[in-house]
Design an enzyme around this catalytic site. Structure first.
Site, mmCIF file in Angstrom:
data_model
loop_
_atom_site.group_PDB
_atom_site.id
_atom_site.type_symbol
_atom_site.label_atom_id
_atom_site.label_comp_id
_atom_site.label_asym_id
_atom_site.label_seq_id
_atom_site.Cartn_x
_atom_site.Cartn_y
_atom_site.Cartn_z
ATOM 1 N N LYS A 45 -46.544 63.957 40.261
ATOM 2 C CA LYS A 45 -46.407 62.623 39.653
ATOM 3 C C LYS A 45 -47.376 61.640 40.314
ATOM 4 O O LYS A 45 -48.075 60.889 39.641
ATOM 5 C CB LYS A 45 -44.967 62.133 39.842
ATOM 6 C CG LYS A 45 -44.760 60.673 39.544
ATOM 7 C CD LYS A 45 -43.301 60.308 39.604
ATOM 8 C CE LYS A 45 -42.890 59.546 40.832
ATOM 9 N NZ LYS A 45 -43.426 58.202 40.965
ATOM 10 N N ASP A 328 -40.838 59.815 50.518
ATOM 11 C CA ASP A 328 -40.133 60.274 49.317
ATOM 12 C C ASP A 328 -39.165 61.421 49.613
ATOM 13 O O ASP A 328 -38.281 61.708 48.808
ATOM 14 C CB ASP A 328 -41.140 60.739 48.248
ATOM 15 C CG ASP A 328 -41.782 59.564 47.549
ATOM 16 O OD1 ASP A 328 -41.297 58.436 47.721
ATOM 17 O OD2 ASP A 328 -42.771 59.770 46.816
HETATM 18 C C1 UD1 Z 1 -45.475 54.583 48.883
HETATM 19 C C2 UD1 Z 1 -45.697 55.780 49.751
HETATM 20 C C3 UD1 Z 1 -45.890 56.974 48.843
HETATM 21 C C4 UD1 Z 1 -44.649 57.088 47.955
HETATM 22 C C5 UD1 Z 1 -44.346 55.784 47.224
HETATM 23 C C6 UD1 Z 1 -43.019 55.790 46.481
HETATM 24 C C7 UD1 Z 1 -46.946 55.951 51.843
HETATM 25 C C8 UD1 Z 1 -48.138 55.507 52.611
HETATM 26 N N1 UD1 Z 1 -46.866 55.516 50.588
HETATM 27 O O1 UD1 Z 1 -46.597 54.447 48.018
HETATM 28 O O2 UD1 Z 1 -46.050 58.134 49.611
HETATM 29 O O3 UD1 Z 1 -44.835 58.089 47.005
HETATM 30 O O4 UD1 Z 1 -44.284 54.720 48.164
HETATM 31 O O5 UD1 Z 1 -41.996 56.019 47.328
HETATM 32 O O6 UD1 Z 1 -46.130 56.687 52.346
HETATM 33 N N2 UD1 Z 1 -47.939 47.466 51.728
HETATM 34 C C9 UD1 Z 1 -48.304 46.171 52.051
HETATM 35 N N3 UD1 Z 1 -49.188 45.555 51.220
HETATM 36 C C10 UD1 Z 1 -49.713 46.139 50.108
HETATM 37 C C11 UD1 Z 1 -49.326 47.464 49.811
HETATM 38 C C12 UD1 Z 1 -48.423 48.085 50.636
HETATM 39 O O7 UD1 Z 1 -47.864 45.601 53.038
HETATM 40 O O8 UD1 Z 1 -50.522 45.528 49.416
HETATM 41 C C13 UD1 Z 1 -46.975 48.169 52.597
HETATM 42 C C14 UD1 Z 1 -45.667 48.463 51.883
HETATM 43 O O9 UD1 Z 1 -44.741 47.417 52.017
HETATM 44 C C15 UD1 Z 1 -45.211 49.747 52.548
HETATM 45 C C16 UD1 Z 1 -46.509 50.441 52.944
HETATM 46 O O10 UD1 Z 1 -47.518 49.438 52.929
HETATM 47 O O11 UD1 Z 1 -44.518 49.462 53.719
HETATM 48 C C17 UD1 Z 1 -46.919 51.577 52.031
HETATM 49 O O12 UD1 Z 1 -47.006 51.079 50.700
HETATM 50 P P1 UD1 Z 1 -47.854 51.820 49.575
HETATM 51 O O13 UD1 Z 1 -48.395 53.094 50.112
HETATM 52 O O14 UD1 Z 1 -48.786 50.872 48.955
HETATM 53 O O15 UD1 Z 1 -46.745 52.086 48.513
HETATM 54 P P2 UD1 Z 1 -46.889 53.052 47.318
HETATM 55 O O16 UD1 Z 1 -48.277 53.125 46.814
HETATM 56 O O17 UD1 Z 1 -45.789 52.676 46.384
#
Ligand code: UD1
Length: 438
Positions: A45, A328
């Site tokens: 996914k 996840d």
């Molecule tokens: C994250 C997970 C991914 C998982 C998904 C859904 C990681 C690195 N990423 O991806 O494996 O499949 O959730 O569960 O494990 N953040 C910021 N600012 C931003 C973007 C992110 O502070 O602009 C922080 C978030 O709050 C979080 C971390 O960075 O604590 C990781 O976020 P991110 O990897 O962007 O989230 P997803 O892409 O949703």
């Protein structure tokens, strides 16, 4: 097989967005003993969704194979279809996407509010049209899900970002290469920066990027289309912008989270399951812990087998960006800890509020205490209960717990689980689970 046009099916069945899925009201799970057998793993996914967005950057059709038959992929295809992309189903897991007549949405599609990956349309539309709009970005609720790092990348590449009528709008007359160091490792921001930079003028250097297999897969797809991306899978990605990209045939990598979920279900029921068609290197953060807990784990080239003949020992996990323990798999792992021997600890560093499943597991008799960013779990025997599924991976955790519990469990609103697991019921039943949908 005769191809059919996704758009037609979508238009005819306006009230049902699903192509293959169906809406389940509840799942009834009865004790089943050890899960045993082999299970084929579908496409990832988390790789499929960025790649589908990336097709917008290409001229000519892309043939994308090994797409998982899950709700989020259906939504992504419907959103792209609404943007003028000709989406044609070739077979169950393969779609042709021709973006030649695609257009940027004048208004954000309300469907974008249903999944987090809609954010990738910002980078893809920026790279293709110089403008992109996305409504309130959906997805599982883990508390705040910021996008400041996405915005940082867009601005560095020459775009302006604004909020208009509750939609996020990105615009750029001219995208140019830039050196960007992310403040935190973010999968989403890494994807969006790659999508926006791949056709920008000049070189972009992205530092402190995510190294997940799905980032490597996105780079591999774009490179096959003619992009010049190096370093995916390391902490620094270098992108030389190209003027055009041409669609190609590409097969998405297997879903490590789906595979991990079945391994954890096998471990929780003291069973023996082989997940087929996976890349074991993607799952070593999980298999390392399972071995420490006492499971017999055997990795071959494209499969992983797990045997557990008794309750496993408790352990400790700390979630972290790849190659750390994947966030996840944290809820499903907590379900396993709940039926393991002794004390286990979970530390969640990515989504600090990703513990909405705890209350549900407690209804089953689980001994879990939340402490700061983590949980302390004393393993024991679970019993069946009426449960409410709060999000996708929490749903997987509750299913695992229900399979391992004594007595019947009822999972309400399980449709969250369809967002990420293809043929869930069929696959679990084939392993011996006693599960039925209402
Ligand atoms: C994250 C997970 C991914 C998982 C998904 C859904 C990681 C690195 N990423 O991806 O494996 O499949 O959730 O569960 O494990 N953040 C910021 N600012 C931003 C973007 C992110 O502070 O602009 C922080 C978030 O709050 C979080 C971390 O960075 O604590 C990781 O976020 P991110 O990897 O962007 O989230 P997803 O892409 O949703």
């Amino acid at each position: 097989m005769r191809p059919f046009c996704y758009k037609t099916v979508y238009a005819k069945k306006k009230t049902r967005l699903c192509r293959v899925g169906f809406y389940m009201e509840k799942l009834i799970v009865r004790p089943c003993g050890a899960l045993r057998g082999r299970v084929g793993i579908g496409g990832s996914k988390n790789a499929a969704l960025p790649i589908l967005a990336a097709t917008l950057l290409c001229e000519g059709p892309s043939l994308i194979g090994n797409l998982p038959a899950i709700r989020d992929v259906e939504l992504a295809l419907a959103i792209l279809s609404g943007m003028g992309v000709a989406v044609t189903r070739v077979d169950r897991a393969t779609y042709e996407l021709n973006t030649n007549h695609a257009f940027p949405p004048a208004q954000p599609d309300p469907l974008t509010g249903r999944m987090r990956a809609s954010a990738y349309l910002l980078g893809a539309c920026l790279g293709r049209f110089g403008v992109g709009r996305v409504g309130c970005i959906g997805g599982c609720d883990f508390g705040g899900r910021p996008i400041d790092q996405h915005i940082k990348a867009f601005v560095a590449l020459g775009a302006t970002v604004s909020v208009e009528d509750e939609a996020i709008c990105v615009r750029a007359d001219h995208l140019h290469g830039a050196a960007i160091t992310f403040d935190t490792v973010s999968v989403g921001a890494t994807v969006n920066a790659m999508l926006a930079a791949v056709r920008a003028e000049g070189e972009t250097v992205l530092r402190n990027v995510a190294r997940e297999p799905h980032i490597v897969d996105l780079a591999a797809y774009l490179n096959r289309c003619g992009a010049d991306i190096r370093g995916a899978g390391t902490a620094t990605i270098r992108i030389r912008g190209v003027k055009t990209l041409r669609g190609c045939s590409y097969s998405v990598i297997p879903d490590m989270i789906e595979a991990g979920t079945y391994l954890l279900a096998a471990a929780a029921t003291q069973g023996a399951v082989t997940v087929m068609g996976v890349d074991p290197t993607h799952l070593s953060p999980l298999t390392d812990v399972l071995r420490k807990m006492g499971a017999d784990v055997d990795c071959e080239e494209r499969r992983i087998s797990l045997f557990a003949t008794a309750r496993l020992r408790g352990s400790t996990i700390t979630t972290a960006p790849f190659p750390g323990f994947p966030t996840d798999l944290q809820p499903p792992m907590a379900a396993l800890f709940s039926v393991s021997l002794g004390e286990s600890r979970v530390c969640e560093t990515i989504w600090r509020h990703r513990f909405r499943y705890v209350e549900e597991l407690q209804k089953m008799g689980a001994d879990i205490r939340l402490q700061g960013d983590g949980a302390c779990i004393q393993g024991g025997q679970l019993h069946g209960a009426e449960l409410c599924v709060p999000d996708l991976r929490a749903g997987a955790a509750l299913l695992i717990a229900a399979c391992a519990a004594e007595g019947e469990s009822v999972l309400h609103s399980p449709s969250y689980i369809e967002r990420g697991y293809e043929d869930l019921l069929l696959k679990l039943r084939a392993l011996g689970a006693d599960i039925s949908a209402v």
